[in-house]
Design an enzyme around this catalytic site. Structure first.
Site: not given
Ligand code: CAA
Length: 285
Positions: A121, A142, A154, A192
């Site tokens: 990233s 990515h 990406e 990012n």
């Molecule tokens: N892997 C696999 N499954 C997962 C998981 C993971 N890491 N985390 C959660 N789950 C599953 C679980 O089974 C969970 O259910 P339980 O908690 O009952 O076990 C299920 O997914 C649903 O989880 P949530 O109820 O917490 O789902 P939500 O509707 O709250 O959505 C989310 C969660 C999709 C993460 C949402 O909060 C979201 O979109 N957040 C923003 C995340 C974001 O912006 N990410 C980008 C970060 S930047 C990046 O990644 C770039 C980089 O290079 C640094």
């Protein structure tokens, strides 16, 4: 180059690598995951099994499909076991020396028309590709954290990337059920480049406006419709990953907003890395 992708290798089964492996096996793709020790590999398999199990419990996946997915994952500590992979996705530490070594070795191990992708990233895909032979087979794929839940991938075109390789990576991301977007190899790529300065602004506002992490998270959720607040998101991404990506953007583009705020640099130095260490802006069990 760019043959049909039947078998995938994932190098590095940390948060991102394990998530990417999970996405592949759930899409029906035979996957070989490589970690440096058997224990780390088993830990990743355990995490994947946990998430598949949760999906079964919630009725989103049948037990049979969950078991079949898990059976598609093979673990190894040897890069040589990736020899018959059509695509290898590298998700190792964000360290150019490590990645150069991996891409040099992978170039010798895999078939001549296999694609080598990096999930970096913060580093330049072009620089990573320079260690591969031929560099035209290297592309950025990515994924976003958590990879099984975030649709975007990406597809990053390095200076050297063959356009057929870009197309093959794009098509494969679609086959995984993802929403790929093509872009050039510029600092931070698309998301990012935008998100990291924005998260840094949020952290600066904490002190400037005298707001608590809870309240800034509520503010961005309820005032801007974010699915999770910025402090929760930085904790999810990891303070170390965020600081490293901020530094890389700052080095590349020199915009002050990109430099990591002193507050999170201090947190990182204290080992408060977010969810993975049990403490960041919040505490986790
Ligand atoms: N892997 C696999 N499954 C997962 C998981 C993971 N890491 N985390 C959660 N789950 C599953 C679980 O089974 C969970 O259910 P339980 O908690 O009952 O076990 C299920 O997914 C649903 O989880 P949530 O109820 O917490 O789902 P939500 O509707 O709250 O959505 C989310 C969660 C999709 C993460 C949402 O909060 C979201 O979109 N957040 C923003 C995340 C974001 O912006 N990410 C980008 C970060 S930047 C990046 O990644 C770039 C980089 O290079 C640094």
């Amino acid at each position: 180059m760019a043959r049909e992708i039947q078998k995938v290798g994932v190098v590095g089964l940390g948060t991102m690598g394990a998530g990417i492996a999970q996405v592949c096996i759930q899409a029906g793709v035979e996957t070989v995951g490589r970690e440096v020790t058997p224990e780390l590999g088993e830990a990743a398999r355990g995490k994947i099994a946990h998430f598949l199990g949760r999906a079964v419990e919630k009725g989103r996946l049948s037990q049979e499909d969950g078991d079949a997915a898990l059976a598609r994952l093979k673990l190894t500590t040897e890069l040589a076991d990736l020899a018959d992979c059509d695509l290898v996705v590298e998700a190792a530490f964000e360290d150019l020396t490590i990645k150069h070594e991996l891409f040099r070795e992978l170039s010798e191990v895999v078939g001549e028309d296999a694609i080598l992708a990096t999930n970096t990233s913060a580093l330049s895909v072009t620089e990573i590709a320079s260690a591969a032979a031929p560099p035209e087979r290297v592309v950025g794929m990515h994924f976003f954290n958590p990879a099984p839940l975030m649709p975007l991938v990406e597809i990053v075109r390095a200076q050297q990337t063959d356009e057929a390789v870009v197309d093959a990576a794009y098509a494969f991301a679609q086959r995984l059920g993802k929403e790929p977007v093509r872009c050039n190899d510029t600092p931070g790529f698309i998301v990012n480049r935008i998100l990291i300065p924005l998260l840094n602004d949020c952290v600066r506002v904490l002190d400037e406006a005298g707001v608590s992490p809870e309240d800034i998270d509520r503010a961005m959720r309820f005032g801007a419709g974010w699915p999770m607040g910025p402090c929760t998101l930085v904790d999810l991404v990891g303070l170390d990953v965020h600081v490293h990506a901020s530094e890389a953007l700052w080095q590349g583009l020199r915009e002050p907003r990109m430099a990591p705020p002193a507050r999170i640099v201090a947190m990182e130095k204290a080992g408060h890395l977010g969810r993975k260490s049990g403490r960041g802006f919040y505490e986790y069990q």
